[in-house]
Scaffold this motif. Structure first.
Motif, PDB file in Angstrom:
ATOM      1  N   ASP A 211       0.804  -1.215   0.000  1.00 32.63           N
ATOM      2  CA  ASP A 211       0.000   0.000   0.000  1.00 32.63           C
ATOM      3  C   ASP A 211       0.841   1.272   0.000  1.00 32.63           C
ATOM      4  O   ASP A 211       0.545   2.216  -0.730  1.00 32.63           O
ATOM      5  CB  ASP A 211      -0.918   0.038   1.232  1.00 32.63           C
ATOM      6  CG  ASP A 211      -1.998  -1.020   1.211  1.00 32.63           C
ATOM      7  OD1 ASP A 211      -2.226  -1.637   0.144  1.00 32.63           O
ATOM      8  OD2 ASP A 211      -2.610  -1.242   2.275  1.00 32.63           O
ATOM      9  N   LEU A 212       1.874   1.311   0.818  1.00 29.45           N
ATOM     10  CA  LEU A 212       2.636   2.558   0.991  1.00 29.45           C
ATOM     11  C   LEU A 212       3.825   2.696   0.055  1.00 29.45           C
ATOM     12  O   LEU A 212       4.253   3.812  -0.242  1.00 29.45           O
ATOM     13  CB  LEU A 212       3.111   2.689   2.434  1.00 29.45           C
ATOM     14  CG  LEU A 212       2.002   2.783   3.479  1.00 29.45           C
ATOM     15  CD1 LEU A 212       2.583   2.806   4.878  1.00 29.45           C
ATOM     16  CD2 LEU A 212       1.137   4.016   3.237  1.00 29.45           C
ATOM     17  N   LEU A 213       4.358   1.568  -0.430  1.00 30.24           N
ATOM     18  CA  LEU A 213       5.571   1.631  -1.247  1.00 30.24           C
ATOM     19  C   LEU A 213       5.357   1.103  -2.666  1.00 30.24           C
ATOM     20  O   LEU A 213       6.323   0.952  -3.417  1.00 30.24           O
ATOM     21  CB  LEU A 213       6.700   0.856  -0.556  1.00 30.24           C
ATOM     22  CG  LEU A 213       7.055   1.370   0.848  1.00 30.24           C
ATOM     23  CD1 LEU A 213       8.095   0.468   1.491  1.00 30.24           C
ATOM     24  CD2 LEU A 213       7.528   2.810   0.793  1.00 30.24           C
ATOM     25  N   ALA A 214       4.114   0.841  -3.012  1.00 27.57           N
ATOM     26  CA  ALA A 214       3.736   0.423  -4.367  1.00 27.57           C
ATOM     27  C   ALA A 214       4.447  -0.851  -4.820  1.00 27.57           C
ATOM     28  O   ALA A 214       4.856  -0.973  -5.973  1.00 27.57           O
ATOM     29  CB  ALA A 214       3.964   1.562  -5.364  1.00 27.57           C
ATOM     30  N   ILE A 215       4.587  -1.796  -3.910  1.00 28.94           N
ATOM     31  CA  ILE A 215       5.163  -3.093  -4.253  1.00 28.94           C
ATOM     32  C   ILE A 215       3.999  -4.036  -4.555  1.00 28.94           C
ATOM     33  O   ILE A 215       3.039  -4.106  -3.786  1.00 28.94           O
ATOM     34  CB  ILE A 215       6.028  -3.644  -3.102  1.00 28.94           C
ATOM     35  CG1 ILE A 215       7.164  -2.664  -2.768  1.00 28.94           C
ATOM     36  CG2 ILE A 215       6.597  -5.011  -3.469  1.00 28.94           C
ATOM     37  CD1 ILE A 215       7.942  -3.025  -1.511  1.00 28.94           C
ATOM     38  N   GLU A 216       4.076  -4.746  -5.649  1.00 30.39           N
ATOM     39  CA  GLU A 216       2.996  -5.659  -6.016  1.00 30.39           C
ATOM     40  C   GLU A 216       2.914  -6.808  -5.011  1.00 30.39           C
ATOM     41  O   GLU A 216       3.930  -7.391  -4.645  1.00 30.39           O
ATOM     42  CB  GLU A 216       3.222  -6.221  -7.412  1.00 30.39           C
ATOM     43  CG  GLU A 216       3.054  -5.197  -8.509  1.00 30.39           C
ATOM     44  CD  GLU A 216       3.171  -5.809  -9.891  1.00 30.39           C
ATOM     45  OE1 GLU A 216       2.909  -7.030 -10.038  1.00 30.39           O
ATOM     46  OE2 GLU A 216       3.515  -5.068 -10.814  1.00 30.39           O
TER      47      GLU A 216
END
Length: 171
Positions: free
Chosen positions: A70-75
């Motif tokens: 959510d916060l670091l845009a990691i899939e």
């Protein structure tokens, strides 16, 4: 030694924080953190030094897998396939913190500070670190601190993360 930093901290950590902040201020660079097993301790240290804490732009405490996404845009599929405690996710956390902030340099910490939880099979004391700098190559470190307790692993992780920030600042 800075009076505002926790007196229970080892002297070498206090000195490392001051050197990192001095270097960031001297170069007019901003710092960010993405922390899992250290739970925001590094961010707290970087904001404790009066007159230099302005070099800290923001911190992300991403303890859960979903927070990393959510916060670091990691899939999520990447976290699930690589594992939340891995080289790949540590690097993704650092680059994600850099992308989600105005910072010039970001460092990440993800690991097993204490015995792994009931749904984890990780190695106690295993910590992965990532560091990213705008316009530069991200780099990684892996440390196996061993079963030295949660506090021991966290203190050791702070040393490594500060060392990586110092390295990135010297480039």
């Amino acid at each position: 030694m800075t009076e505002t930093l926790d007196p229970a901290l080892p002297d070498d950590i206090v000195e490392a924080v001051e050197k990192v902040l001095d270097a960031a201020c001297d170069r007019d660079l901003m710092l960010a953190t993405a922390e899992s097993c250290t739970g925001g301790l590094l961010a707290a240290l970087l904001t404790d030094v009066p007159g230099r804490s302005h070099a800290f732009e923001r911190g992300f405490v991403v303890y859960s897998k979903q927070a990393k996404c959510d916060l670091l845009a990691i899939e999520r599929k990447r976290v699930d396939s690589c594992g939340a405690v891995s080289r790949e996710i540590a690097l993704d956390m650092a680059t994600g913190a850099l992308a989600a902030s105005r910072a010039d340099i970001a460092v990440s910490v993800t690991g097993y500070a204490g015995p792994p939880g009931k749904d984890e099979d990780g190695e106690e004391g295993l910590v992965h670190f990532g560091c990213a700098r705008k316009g530069g190559e991200a780099f990684h470190r892996e440390e196996r601190f061993g079963a030295i307790g949660r506090d021991g692993v966290r203190i050791a992780a702070l040393r490594t993360a500060l060392d990586m920030l110092a390295e990135a600042l010297s480039q």
